[in-house]
Scaffold this active site. Structure first.
Site, short mmCIF file in Angstrom:
data_model
loop_
_atom_site.label_atom_id
_atom_site.label_comp_id
_atom_site.label_asym_id
_atom_site.label_seq_id
_atom_site.Cartn_x
_atom_site.Cartn_y
_atom_site.Cartn_z
N PHE A 1 0.85 -1.18 0.00
CA PHE A 1 0.00 0.00 0.00
C PHE A 1 0.90 1.24 0.00
CE2 PHE A 1 -2.89 3.08 2.07
CZ PHE A 1 -4.01 2.91 1.29
N ASP B 1 2.56 -6.12 7.73
CA ASP B 1 1.37 -5.29 7.80
C ASP B 1 0.16 -6.19 7.57
OD1 ASP B 1 -0.78 -3.57 7.35
OD2 ASP B 1 0.53 -1.99 6.58
N TYR C 1 -10.33 -0.72 11.18
CA TYR C 1 -11.59 -0.26 10.58
C TYR C 1 -11.97 -1.08 9.35
CZ TYR C 1 -7.94 2.27 8.06
OH TYR C 1 -6.79 2.57 7.38
N LYS C 2 -11.10 -2.00 8.92
CA LYS C 2 -11.42 -2.85 7.76
C LYS C 2 -12.17 -4.08 8.27
CE LYS C 2 -7.70 -0.82 5.07
NZ LYS C 2 -6.26 -0.80 4.82
N ARG D 1 -12.84 -4.12 -7.03
CA ARG D 1 -12.40 -4.90 -5.87
C ARG D 1 -13.60 -5.25 -4.99
NH1 ARG D 1 -8.36 -2.61 -1.28
NH2 ARG D 1 -10.14 -1.24 -0.96
C1 LIG Z 1 -5.60 0.55 4.71
C2 LIG Z 1 -4.11 0.51 4.72
C3 LIG Z 1 -3.36 1.57 5.27
C4 LIG Z 1 -4.01 2.82 5.76
O1 LIG Z 1 -3.26 3.45 6.75
P1 LIG Z 1 -3.94 4.51 7.72
O2 LIG Z 1 -2.82 5.15 8.40
O3 LIG Z 1 -4.86 3.76 8.63
O4 LIG Z 1 -4.74 5.46 6.87
C5 LIG Z 1 -1.98 1.41 5.34
N1 LIG Z 1 -1.37 0.31 4.87
C6 LIG Z 1 -2.06 -0.72 4.32
C7 LIG Z 1 -1.33 -1.92 3.84
C8 LIG Z 1 -3.45 -0.63 4.21
O5 LIG Z 1 -4.13 -1.61 3.64
#
Ligand SMILES: *Cc1c(COP(=O)(O)O)cnc(C)c1O
Length: 395
Positions: free
Chosen positions: A113, A182, A207-208, A354
């Protein structure tokens, strides 16, 4: 056996909506509404500052962390909550980097990400390290003796491809490399086993698939064999051994508590705590089995009815998480048309549709509905209307 009918009933799912976007934002658990209201009315308003002790707000990051720990193959006292995932990525990677002072390379992959990569780029610039990014299939071959840290998102946010945590961690350790995993698309989605894989650090958001609500706090885990040794570079007062001594020098707390930074988001964490109630009776092996059942049914259904869509997710269930994506040059407009018909997934540039499958509340009817509506939109080209081509700020 996990009762998935009961877990589904624990959510507020709006009528007429097929929700396949829990990999971006989980729906609201019914219990969260009441719990947050209770906290506001019974704790904040009445107890004021004394709530930190009387309502246990101060220890909430660790108590909630213990509940998350069970879902990711970690033990009690090993996980702490707080901040955003991007900050937790920074903490884990920076702590790992200083434990390998003679090495300067952080390895990640192009399926990660962007926020994780941005954080690592900034850190690399600040400490004179190098971020090396390779294709996801090339990660294993690129684990070499010059690496300090391997920073990997287990499940790819676009393709759903799942890395082999155990194998990559083993190879990393053979080369003296520390691992940061992660779990943004793993926690609550697949059967994670951090201790079994002997990973070093792990982080994730809530939150996911954990349904904590928009902006609910992230988590961080350090393997207990490193927890008293890992140096928190982001040294906040809540991670101090004695925050209320107001010492001018920083001394880290014991164990995972040192990864706390500042004042925790109590209201948001209270919603998350209520969301975790839904997980109490859930067996993660049952969750994984149901996830595979749903994603298999979706892939077969879409391929049978929408031949123009190209599968963008590994066909082998063992190599994917709990999401499925397809590619189509008009992916954005198709997704807008789907949403207008009540089937909510999301779009990721440049051409990815997705769909997240959350076994806690998605069922076979959701799969059939999505397959049917998607097939009809493509058959009739009903995505090709001006309003479906208009881009919003959040896709
Ligand atoms: C959703 C996601 C994030 C989002 O990070 P936030 O700091 O919570 O906005 C970061 N890394 C990955 C791999 C994600 O899927």
């Amino acid at each position: 056996m996990t009762d998935f009918n009961a877990t589904r009933r624990a959510f507020h799912l709006p009528a007429g909506i097929t929700y396949l976007d829990g990999n971006s934002l989980g729906p609201m658990p019914i219990g969260a509404e009441q719990r947050v209201a209770q906290m506001m009315v019974g704790e904040w308003s009445e107890m004021l500052i004394t709530g930190w002790n009387r309502a246990g707000w101060y220890h909430q990051p660790r108590k909630v962390g213990d509940r998350v720990a069970r879902l990711i193959g970690a033990g009690p006292g090993q996980v702490v909550m707080g901040d955003t995932l991007s900050i937790k990525v920074f903490q884990a990677v920076s702590a790992a980097r200083v434990m390998r002072p003679d090495r300067r390379v952080i390895l990640s992959d192009s399926g990660n990400f962007p926020s994780d990569l941005y954080v690592a780029q900034g850190l690399a610039r600040a400490v004179g390290a190098e971020l090396r990014v390779v294709a996801p299939e090339e990660v294993e071959a690129n684990i070499t003796d010059d690496l300090a840290v391997l920073m990997i998102t287990e499940v790819d946010y676009r393709t759903g491809r799942r890395h082999d945590m155990k194998a990559l961690t083993r190879k990393a350790h053979e080369h003296g490399v520390l691992t940061v995993w992660d779990l943004a698309h793993s926690a609550g989605a697949v059967d994670v086993d951090l201790l079994g894989a002997d990973a070093d650090f792990a982080v994730g958001c809530t939150y996911k698939y954990l349904n904590g609500g928009p902006g609910s706090p992230a988590f961080i885990w350090t393997n207990p064999r490193l927890a008293d040794e890992a140096e928190p570079i982001l040294q906040g007062w809540m991670g101090h051994a004695a925050p209320f001594a107001f010492d001018l020098e920083y001394h880290p707390a014991k164990g995972i508590e040192r990864m706390r930074v500042g004042t925790p988001p109590v209201i948001a964490m209270t919603g998350l705590d209520a969301a975790l109630d839904v997980w109490d009776g859930v067996d993660m092996a049952d969750l994984r089995a149901r996830s595979i059942e749903l994603t298999e049914a979706f892939i077969h259904g879409v391929e049978a009815t929408s031949p123009d869509l190209i599968l963008n997710t590994p066909r082998d269930p063992a190599q994917r998480g709990s999401q499925v994506s397809f590619r189509h040059p008009q992916g954005y407009a198709i997704m807008q048309a789907l949403i207008a018909e009540g089937v909510i997934g999301d779009f990721r540039a440049p051409d990815v549709l997705r769909f997240g499958f959350a076994p806690l509340y998605n069922d076979r009817d959701d799969v059939s509905q999505a397959v049917e509506v998607l097939g009809e939109i493509l058959r009739k080209s009903s995505w090709d209307r001006p309003e479906f081509h208009q881009k919003s700020a959040v896709t």
